[in-house]
Design a protein around this motif. Structure first.
Motif, PDB file in Angstrom:
ATOM      1  N   ALA A   1      -7.510  -8.686   7.333  1.00  0.00           N
ATOM      2  CA  ALA A   1      -8.261  -7.624   6.626  1.00  0.00           C
ATOM      3  C   ALA A   1      -8.082  -6.265   7.302  1.00  0.00           C
ATOM      4  N   ASN A   2      -7.583  -6.260   8.526  1.00  0.00           N
ATOM      5  CA  ASN A   2      -7.383  -4.987   9.247  1.00  0.00           C
ATOM      6  C   ASN A   2      -5.957  -4.463   9.087  1.00  0.00           C
ATOM      7  N   ILE A   3      -5.130  -5.214   8.372  1.00  0.00           N
ATOM      8  CA  ILE A   3      -3.711  -4.842   8.261  1.00  0.00           C
ATOM      9  C   ILE A   3      -3.380  -4.476   6.814  1.00  0.00           C
ATOM     10  N   PHE A   4      -2.845  -3.284   6.607  1.00  0.00           N
ATOM     11  CA  PHE A   4      -2.433  -2.837   5.273  1.00  0.00           C
ATOM     12  C   PHE A   4      -0.913  -2.793   5.241  1.00  0.00           C
ATOM     13  N   ARG A   5      -0.330  -3.817   4.618  1.00  0.00           N
ATOM     14  CA  ARG A   5       1.136  -3.901   4.562  1.00  0.00           C
ATOM     15  C   ARG A   5       1.620  -3.383   3.214  1.00  0.00           C
ATOM     16  N   TRP A   6       2.906  -3.090   3.128  1.00  0.00           N
ATOM     17  CA  TRP A   6       3.446  -2.489   1.907  1.00  0.00           C
ATOM     18  C   TRP A   6       3.713  -3.500   0.796  1.00  0.00           C
ATOM     19  N   ASN A   7       3.646  -4.754   1.064  1.00  0.00           N
ATOM     20  CA  ASN A   7       3.952  -5.784   0.063  1.00  0.00           C
ATOM     21  C   ASN A   7       5.334  -5.533  -0.547  1.00  0.00           C
ATOM     22  N   ALA A   8       6.291  -5.309   0.342  1.00  0.00           N
ATOM     23  CA  ALA A   8       7.637  -4.876  -0.085  1.00  0.00           C
ATOM     24  C   ALA A   8       8.534  -6.056  -0.435  1.00  0.00           C
ATOM     25  N   GLY A   9       9.590  -5.707  -1.222  1.00  0.00           N
ATOM     26  CA  GLY A   9      10.645  -6.686  -1.493  1.00  0.00           C
ATOM     27  C   GLY A   9      10.303  -7.699  -2.555  1.00  0.00           C
ATOM     28  N   LYS A  10       9.096  -7.532  -3.163  1.00  0.00           N
ATOM     29  CA  LYS A  10       8.724  -8.537  -4.189  1.00  0.00           C
ATOM     30  C   LYS A  10       8.601  -7.920  -5.575  1.00  0.00           C
ATOM     31  N   LYS A  11       8.584  -6.607  -5.642  1.00  0.00           N
ATOM     32  CA  LYS A  11       8.447  -5.924  -6.945  1.00  0.00           C
ATOM     33  C   LYS A  11       9.220  -4.613  -6.856  1.00  0.00           C
ATOM     34  N   ALA A  12       9.232  -3.875  -7.957  1.00  0.00           N
ATOM     35  CA  ALA A  12       9.925  -2.573  -7.932  1.00  0.00           C
ATOM     36  C   ALA A  12       9.314  -1.700  -6.839  1.00  0.00           C
ATOM     37  N   PRO A  13      10.145  -1.018  -6.058  1.00  0.00           N
ATOM     38  CA  PRO A  13       9.610  -0.210  -4.947  1.00  0.00           C
ATOM     39  C   PRO A  13       8.572   0.821  -5.391  1.00  0.00           C
ATOM     40  N   GLU A  14       8.763   1.341  -6.616  1.00  0.00           N
ATOM     41  CA  GLU A  14       7.773   2.329  -7.101  1.00  0.00           C
ATOM     42  C   GLU A  14       6.398   1.663  -7.251  1.00  0.00           C
ATOM     43  N   ALA A  15       6.410   0.420  -7.707  1.00  0.00           N
ATOM     44  CA  ALA A  15       5.140  -0.301  -7.883  1.00  0.00           C
ATOM     45  C   ALA A  15       4.512  -0.600  -6.524  1.00  0.00           C
ATOM     46  N   THR A  16       5.353  -0.946  -5.556  1.00  0.00           N
ATOM     47  CA  THR A  16       4.863  -1.199  -4.187  1.00  0.00           C
ATOM     48  C   THR A  16       4.226   0.063  -3.609  1.00  0.00           C
ATOM     49  N   ALA A  17       4.891   1.187  -3.830  1.00  0.00           N
ATOM     50  CA  ALA A  17       4.378   2.462  -3.292  1.00  0.00           C
ATOM     51  C   ALA A  17       3.057   2.837  -3.949  1.00  0.00           C
ATOM     52  N   LYS A  18       2.970   2.629  -5.250  1.00  0.00           N
ATOM     53  CA  LYS A  18       1.734   2.972  -5.989  1.00  0.00           C
ATOM     54  C   LYS A  18       0.581   2.104  -5.485  1.00  0.00           C
ATOM     55  N   GLU A  19       0.885   0.840  -5.286  1.00  0.00           N
ATOM     56  CA  GLU A  19      -0.124  -0.121  -4.796  1.00  0.00           C
ATOM     57  C   GLU A  19      -0.596   0.294  -3.390  1.00  0.00           C
ATOM     58  N   TYR A  20       0.361   0.745  -2.566  1.00  0.00           N
ATOM     59  CA  TYR A  20      -0.005   1.140  -1.201  1.00  0.00           C
ATOM     60  C   TYR A  20      -0.845   2.407  -1.224  1.00  0.00           C
ATOM     61  N   GLU A  21      -0.486   3.308  -2.103  1.00  0.00           N
ATOM     62  CA  GLU A  21      -1.247   4.562  -2.223  1.00  0.00           C
ATOM     63  C   GLU A  21      -2.682   4.262  -2.661  1.00  0.00           C
ATOM     64  N   THR A  22      -2.836   3.286  -3.534  1.00  0.00           N
ATOM     65  CA  THR A  22      -4.186   2.891  -3.981  1.00  0.00           C
ATOM     66  C   THR A  22      -4.977   2.310  -2.817  1.00  0.00           C
ATOM     67  N   ALA A  23      -4.311   1.496  -2.006  1.00  0.00           N
ATOM     68  CA  ALA A  23      -4.989   0.903  -0.832  1.00  0.00           C
ATOM     69  C   ALA A  23      -5.421   2.001   0.138  1.00  0.00           C
ATOM     70  N   ILE A  24      -4.569   2.992   0.331  1.00  0.00           N
ATOM     71  CA  ILE A  24      -4.924   4.114   1.212  1.00  0.00           C
ATOM     72  C   ILE A  24      -6.130   4.853   0.637  1.00  0.00           C
ATOM     73  N   SER A  25      -6.078   5.134  -0.664  1.00  0.00           N
ATOM     74  CA  SER A  25      -7.176   5.882  -1.301  1.00  0.00           C
ATOM     75  C   SER A  25      -8.486   5.122  -1.160  1.00  0.00           C
ATOM     76  N   TRP A  26      -8.445   3.822  -1.453  1.00  0.00           N
ATOM     77  CA  TRP A  26      -9.685   3.043  -1.362  1.00  0.00           C
ATOM     78  C   TRP A  26     -10.255   3.072   0.045  1.00  0.00           C
ATOM     79  N   THR A  27      -9.346   3.090   1.020  1.00  0.00           N
ATOM     80  CA  THR A  27      -9.801   3.016   2.412  1.00  0.00           C
ATOM     81  C   THR A  27     -10.403   4.336   2.871  1.00  0.00           C
TER      82      THR A  27
END
Ligand code: 6PG
Length: 250
Positions: A102-128
């Motif tokens: 729960a203390n680690i925010f990873r990019w979840n890379a290599g499993k979906k389109a990189p743009e989707a990974t980046a958007k997901e990471y940006e959302t995680a940053i915003s929520w935090t």
């Protein structure tokens, strides 16, 4: 912005001082706001720092449960790939210290389109970092650790790439033609909003570029590391003598 350049005899001493600064900044953050938000660098230079932090005496000097870890950038590969920054950091820091997932925010890379990974990471940053959408202020990391490539890139902000001019997004996918790959990276708006930025640069192969970045013409498209200028924060360049060998200002 307060900028300090510190030069150490070798990378071992550099990493000891970097570890001490990590702990000092972390303790100050925890005292001020109970938690410590840090974005870590990938590549090879910081590996020794992470190993140091996970060992005596540093591992007992801070409450790791209060630290929330992000990655400044990531390759577009799964976490078990040898190229993965998460894999390197997990092996050298997260696992040895048993950092809670729960203390680690990873990019979840290599499993979906990189743009989707980046958007997901940006959302995680915003929520935090951001309580409500209206606020839409930029996240404030207490510390961002960065490396510098021999071409002057930092994070995955490579020369002459689109992400260099991103002024709104926090995290993006960045096409890097010369590597024939798409990377994932925090952007300058987030990086330059940090309270503290620590560049770790060692090795003779970085000397020429470091001289251009620190003492040359301001050419941030050519040398993206020149664009790291925290608005209100502290910027620490921690160098070994080999990397600093061509600098005038010592
Ligand atoms: C990455 C890093 C990158 C790194 C520089 C320096 O994903 O590779 O985040 O920005 O810091 O390339 O790398 P070295 O430390 O291996 O020289």
């Amino acid at each position: 912005m307060n900028r300090e350049i510190k030069i150490f005899p070798n990378s071992k001493v550099l990493n000891l001082l970097a570890a001490e600064k990590f702990i000092d900044i972390g303790k100050e953050a925890i005292k001020r706001q109970v938690v410590f938000f840090v974005a870590l660098a990938g590549g090879s230079t910081p590996k020794s720092l992470y190993r140091l932090l996970a060992s005596e005496p540093f591992k007992n000097q801070i409450d790791w449960q209060r630290i929330f870890f992000f990655l400044g950038d990531e390759r577009n590969v799964p976490e078990d790939d040898p190229e993965s920054n998460f894999r390197m950091i997990n092996e050298n820091l997260f696992e040895p210290l048993q950092i809670p997932q729960a203390n680690i925010f990873r990019w979840n890379a290599g499993k979906k389109a990189p743009e989707a990974t980046a958007k997901e990471y940006e959302t995680a940053i915003s929520w935090t970092f951001i309580e409500d959408e209206e606020e839409r202020t930029r996240p404030v990391f207490d510390l961002i650790i960065l490396g510098m490539g021999t071409d002057g890139h930092t994070a995955s902000l490579f020369p002459y790439t689109k992400a260099l001019s991103e002024s709104k997004r926090f995290a993006v996918a960045n096409r890097v033609e010369k590597l024939d790959t798409t990377r994932l990276t925090l952007t300058f708006p987030v990086i330059n909003n940090a309270r503290n930025i620590m560049f770790l640069v060692s090795g003779a192969e970085k000397a020429e570029t470091l001289k251009n970045v620190l003492e040359g013409e301001f050419e941030p498209e050519k040398f993206p590391s020149q664009n790291v200028n925290p608005h209100d924060g502290n910027l620490f360049w921690l160098l070994d003598e080999k990397a600093a060998s061509l600098l005038h200002q010592k």
